[in-house]
Design a protein around this motif. Structure first.
Motif, PDB file in Angstrom:
ATOM      1  N   ILE A  12      94.770  68.522  63.932  1.00 49.55           N
ATOM      2  CA  ILE A  12      96.222  68.623  64.135  1.00 49.55           C
ATOM      3  C   ILE A  12      96.794  67.211  64.160  1.00 49.55           C
ATOM      4  CG2 ILE A  12      95.846  68.818  66.657  1.00 49.55           C
ATOM      5  CD1 ILE A  12      98.434  70.549  66.724  1.00 49.55           C
ATOM      6  N   ASN A  22     102.194  75.764  65.956  1.00 52.26           N
ATOM      7  CA  ASN A  22     100.849  75.170  66.033  1.00 52.26           C
ATOM      8  C   ASN A  22      99.977  75.966  66.999  1.00 52.26           C
ATOM      9  OD1 ASN A  22     102.445  71.956  66.363  1.00 52.26           O
ATOM     10  ND2 ASN A  22     101.591  72.803  64.490  1.00 52.26           N
ATOM     11  N   GLY A  25      99.441  79.680  65.598  1.00 47.32           N
ATOM     12  CA  GLY A  25      98.761  79.665  64.299  1.00 47.32           C
ATOM     13  C   GLY A  25      97.371  79.061  64.370  1.00 47.32           C
ATOM     14  N   TYR A 130      96.380  63.018  50.572  1.00 45.11           N
ATOM     15  CA  TYR A 130      96.250  63.633  51.901  1.00 45.11           C
ATOM     16  C   TYR A 130      95.194  64.760  51.921  1.00 45.11           C
ATOM     17  CZ  TYR A 130      98.136  66.219  56.002  1.00 45.11           C
ATOM     18  OH  TYR A 130      98.300  66.877  57.191  1.00 45.11           O
ATOM     19  N   ASP A 137      87.383  65.424  56.223  1.00 45.69           N
ATOM     20  CA  ASP A 137      87.279  65.825  57.635  1.00 45.69           C
ATOM     21  C   ASP A 137      86.349  67.030  57.768  1.00 45.69           C
ATOM     22  OD1 ASP A 137      89.337  64.017  58.138  1.00 45.69           O
ATOM     23  OD2 ASP A 137      90.900  65.567  58.289  1.00 45.69           O
ATOM     24  N   VAL A 146      87.422  77.120  59.104  1.00 42.21           N
ATOM     25  CA  VAL A 146      88.490  76.181  59.439  1.00 42.21           C
ATOM     26  C   VAL A 146      89.689  76.982  59.945  1.00 42.21           C
ATOM     27  CG1 VAL A 146      89.931  74.312  58.530  1.00 42.21           C
ATOM     28  CG2 VAL A 146      87.662  74.689  57.561  1.00 42.21           C
ATOM     29  N   PRO A 147      89.868  77.076  61.262  1.00 42.45           N
ATOM     30  CA  PRO A 147      91.011  77.838  61.777  1.00 42.45           C
ATOM     31  C   PRO A 147      92.323  77.075  61.615  1.00 42.45           C
ATOM     32  CG  PRO A 147      89.650  76.996  63.597  1.00 42.45           C
ATOM     33  CD  PRO A 147      88.987  76.566  62.330  1.00 42.45           C
ATOM     34  N   VAL A 148      93.202  77.624  60.802  1.00 38.99           N
ATOM     35  CA  VAL A 148      94.497  76.983  60.503  1.00 38.99           C
ATOM     36  C   VAL A 148      95.560  78.065  60.341  1.00 38.99           C
ATOM     37  CG1 VAL A 148      93.747  74.844  59.345  1.00 38.99           C
ATOM     38  CG2 VAL A 148      93.810  76.983  58.046  1.00 38.99           C
ATOM     39  N   HIS A 155      95.134  73.789  51.308  1.00 37.44           N
ATOM     40  CA  HIS A 155      94.320  72.589  51.534  1.00 37.44           C
ATOM     41  C   HIS A 155      92.846  72.937  51.754  1.00 37.44           C
ATOM     42  CE1 HIS A 155      97.991  69.975  52.831  1.00 37.44           C
ATOM     43  NE2 HIS A 155      97.848  70.039  51.522  1.00 37.44           N
ATOM     44  N   GLY A 185     100.635  85.489  64.041  1.00 39.17           N
ATOM     45  CA  GLY A 185     100.922  84.095  64.385  1.00 39.17           C
ATOM     46  C   GLY A 185     100.576  83.100  63.289  1.00 39.17           C
ATOM     47  N   ALA A 186     100.140  83.589  62.120  1.00 37.40           N
ATOM     48  CA  ALA A 186      99.716  82.677  61.052  1.00 37.40           C
ATOM     49  C   ALA A 186     100.883  81.891  60.460  1.00 37.40           C
ATOM     50  CB  ALA A 186      99.028  83.458  59.944  1.00 37.40           C
ATOM     51  N   ARG A 187     102.080  82.437  60.596  1.00 34.46           N
ATOM     52  CA  ARG A 187     103.251  81.752  60.064  1.00 34.46           C
ATOM     53  C   ARG A 187     104.443  82.071  60.973  1.00 34.46           C
ATOM     54  NH1 ARG A 187     104.780  79.185  55.471  1.00 34.46           N
ATOM     55  NH2 ARG A 187     106.907  79.539  54.810  1.00 34.46           N
ATOM     56  N   MET A 198     108.482  77.455  61.367  1.00 30.70           N
ATOM     57  CA  MET A 198     108.817  76.607  62.506  1.00 30.70           C
ATOM     58  C   MET A 198     108.166  75.249  62.304  1.00 30.70           C
ATOM     59  SD  MET A 198     108.181  77.207  66.592  1.00 30.70           S
ATOM     60  CE  MET A 198     109.362  78.516  66.782  1.00 30.70           C
TER      61      MET A 198
HETATM   62  P1  TYM Z   1      99.597  70.302  61.317  1.00 29.95           P
HETATM   63  O1  TYM Z   1      99.402  69.181  62.274  1.00 29.95           O
HETATM   64  O2  TYM Z   1     100.835  70.336  60.516  1.00 29.95           O
HETATM   65  O3  TYM Z   1      99.504  71.682  62.087  1.00 29.95           O
HETATM   66  C1  TYM Z   1      98.438  72.002  62.971  1.00 29.95           C
HETATM   67  C2  TYM Z   1      98.096  73.478  62.823  1.00 29.95           C
HETATM   68  O4  TYM Z   1      99.248  74.286  63.123  1.00 29.95           O
HETATM   69  C3  TYM Z   1      99.465  75.226  62.077  1.00 29.95           C
HETATM   70  N1  TYM Z   1     100.930  75.472  61.958  1.00 29.95           N
HETATM   71  C4  TYM Z   1     101.488  76.688  62.012  1.00 29.95           C
HETATM   72  N2  TYM Z   1     100.953  77.906  62.165  1.00 29.95           N
HETATM   73  C5  TYM Z   1     101.812  78.960  62.208  1.00 29.95           C
HETATM   74  N3  TYM Z   1     103.155  78.829  62.096  1.00 29.95           N
HETATM   75  C6  TYM Z   1     103.741  77.629  61.945  1.00 29.95           C
HETATM   76  N4  TYM Z   1     105.059  77.508  61.866  1.00 29.95           N
HETATM   77  C7  TYM Z   1     102.892  76.471  61.891  1.00 29.95           C
HETATM   78  N5  TYM Z   1     103.124  75.156  61.746  1.00 29.95           N
HETATM   79  C8  TYM Z   1     101.907  74.548  61.797  1.00 29.95           C
HETATM   80  C9  TYM Z   1      98.922  74.540  60.831  1.00 29.95           C
HETATM   81  O5  TYM Z   1      98.609  75.488  59.844  1.00 29.95           O
HETATM   82  C10 TYM Z   1      97.707  73.850  61.397  1.00 29.95           C
HETATM   83  O6  TYM Z   1      96.600  74.716  61.434  1.00 29.95           O
HETATM   84  N6  TYM Z   1      96.723  68.983  57.473  1.00 29.95           N
HETATM   85  C11 TYM Z   1      96.697  69.581  58.779  1.00 29.95           C
HETATM   86  C12 TYM Z   1      95.835  68.841  59.767  1.00 29.95           C
HETATM   87  C13 TYM Z   1      94.431  68.609  59.315  1.00 29.95           C
HETATM   88  C14 TYM Z   1      93.393  69.582  59.273  1.00 29.95           C
HETATM   89  C15 TYM Z   1      92.244  68.891  58.824  1.00 29.95           C
HETATM   90  C16 TYM Z   1      93.356  70.941  59.547  1.00 29.95           C
HETATM   91  C17 TYM Z   1      93.897  67.440  58.916  1.00 29.95           C
HETATM   92  N7  TYM Z   1      92.577  67.589  58.613  1.00 29.95           N
HETATM   93  C18 TYM Z   1      91.017  69.548  58.630  1.00 29.95           C
HETATM   94  C19 TYM Z   1      92.139  71.605  59.371  1.00 29.95           C
HETATM   95  C20 TYM Z   1      90.998  70.913  58.928  1.00 29.95           C
HETATM   96  C21 TYM Z   1      98.116  69.585  59.331  1.00 29.95           C
HETATM   97  O7  TYM Z   1      98.940  68.813  58.947  1.00 29.95           O
HETATM   98  O8  TYM Z   1      98.332  70.425  60.362  1.00 29.95           O
END
Ligand code: TYM
Length: 333
Positions: A12, A22, A25, A130, A137, A146-148, A155, A185-187, A198
């Motif tokens: 993050i 964050n 999600g 990026y 990473d 990779v939980p995101v 990505h 909560g994924a988006r 958001m």
């Molecule tokens: P980042 O810092 O923008 O966001 C961190 C995590 O929050 C999730 N997220 C959301 N999920 C649901 N609704 C939303 N509105 C919302 N906004 C953000 C993102 O999907 C993320 O999981 N590139 C990444 C950081 C990163 C990373 C990695 C992630 C760098 N290296 C390796 C996983 C593995 C990023 O900018 O996340």
């Protein structure tokens, strides 16, 4: 037994504070997954400088984010939590992987297109590459999952493509990771622009973990609902996006189904619904905010934790990087 557990990696950025998107999600899952997986979590300060940062602010935000993750329940006894720039292998592997990533692939990345439009005066090479740093990473730790949130799915996909290309040339060096995206909560959408996700770039529609309860309530009370005449709490993303955003948040926070939520607010209208969602979020964040404040009062303890995290991480990252250097033909020192 420990050794057989699958590996998780996620990161993050410290460019902002943790917001509800964050949390729902990603971070909430990070915490839950610790029981089952070997988890490695990272505050990605190197990614943050793809957009200009004030140095003192970045340092402060990095420490605050580290504390917030601990307060959310990332447990340094069970998992590894560290700061990206403390583990030099991230920048090092990124160079190698840059040479296995195509210009065309990077040009198609949605986030690059969005961010370069938003920061038109600073479309730097780091912003473009990026996803390669991010792939590094993940691959350094041979992560399986990779939980995101939904926005990072692309990505993780390019990470797989880069790893596949590398493995094709050199044998099975990297584990191919899968994205782990939550069902709810994924988006999370913006409270005042329900067709945008958001994010800190729309401040009024963004609820932060560290917001005080009255601030959270104010944002929810001002949330956009819809101008339809029925004014009932019913899930209809296409026609009632504002209400759908609030229902999604309420569902993710309380674990209730859409049907249960519709029944709960039957005949009550938006006036009762909006503060109820606000209250649920206030109660979700209250203990985390308080714990963050306690943690931030002891900087020496935080330093000890991030140093220990970096040590654990670099032992693993070092092994992968040595293997990669050998494979590509670098002479051993
Ligand atoms: P980042 O810092 O923008 O966001 C961190 C995590 O929050 C999730 N997220 C959301 N999920 C649901 N609704 C939303 N509105 C919302 N906004 C953000 C993102 O999907 C993320 O999981 N590139 C990444 C950081 C990163 C990373 C990695 C992630 C760098 N290296 C390796 C996983 C593995 C990023 O900018 O996340």
């Amino acid at each position: 037994m420990e050794e057989n557990r699958k590996r998780i990696f996620s990161g993050i950025q410290p460019s902002g504070k943790i917001h509800l998107g964050n949390y729902l999600g990603a971070v909430r899952n990070w915490v839950q997954l610790q029981d089952e997986y070997d988890c490695i979590y990272c505050v990605v300060d190197e990614h943050a400088i793809t957009v200009r940062q004030d140095p003192a602010e970045l340092r402060r935000k990095t420490l605050e984010l580290f504390a917030q993750l601990l307060a959310c329940g990332v447990d340094p006894e069970r998992s590894t939590l560290f700061v990206q720039s403390h583990v030099t292998q991230h920048a090092e592997i990124a160079w190698v992987l840059n040479c296995f990533t195509m210009f065309g692939e990077l040009s198609r990345m949605t986030q690059f297109k969005d961010k370069s439009a938003k920061h038109a005066d600073n479309v730097n090479a780091g912003l473009f590459t990026y996803p390669v740093l991010m792939a590094g990473d993940i691959l350094l730790y041979q992560a399986d999952l990779v939980p995101v949130g939904e926005d990072q799915k692309q990505h993780v996909e390019i990470c797989r493509d880069i790893a596949t290309r590398f493995n094709y040339n050199y044998g099975d060096v990297f584990t191919l990771p899968d994205a782990y995206i939550p069902k709810v909560g994924a988006r999370v959408m913006s409270l005042n622009q329900p067709d945008s996700k958001m994010s800190k770039s729309i401040p009024e529609g963004c609820v932060y973990l560290m917001d005080k309860p009255d601030e959270i309530m104010r944002k929810f009370k001002r949330a956009i609902t819809d101008s339809d005449t029925e004014r009932c709490v019913r899930y209809d993303r296409a026609n009632k996006p504002g209400v759908a955003t609030l229902i999604d948040i309420y569902a993710a926070v309380t674990g209730k189904s859409y049907e249960a939520i519709e029944a709960e607010f039957e005949g009550k209208g938006y006036g009762a619904f909006k503060p109820a969602v606000g209250e649920a979020v206030v109660e979700l964040f209250r203990p985390i905010r308080e714990r963050t404040e306690e943690l931030l009062a002891d900087k020496a303890q935080l330093q000890q934790l991030y140093r220990a995290g970096a040590e654990k991480a670099s032992a693993i990252a070092g092994r992968t990087l040595r293997k990669v250097y050998k494979k590509v033909g670098f002479l051993e020192r």
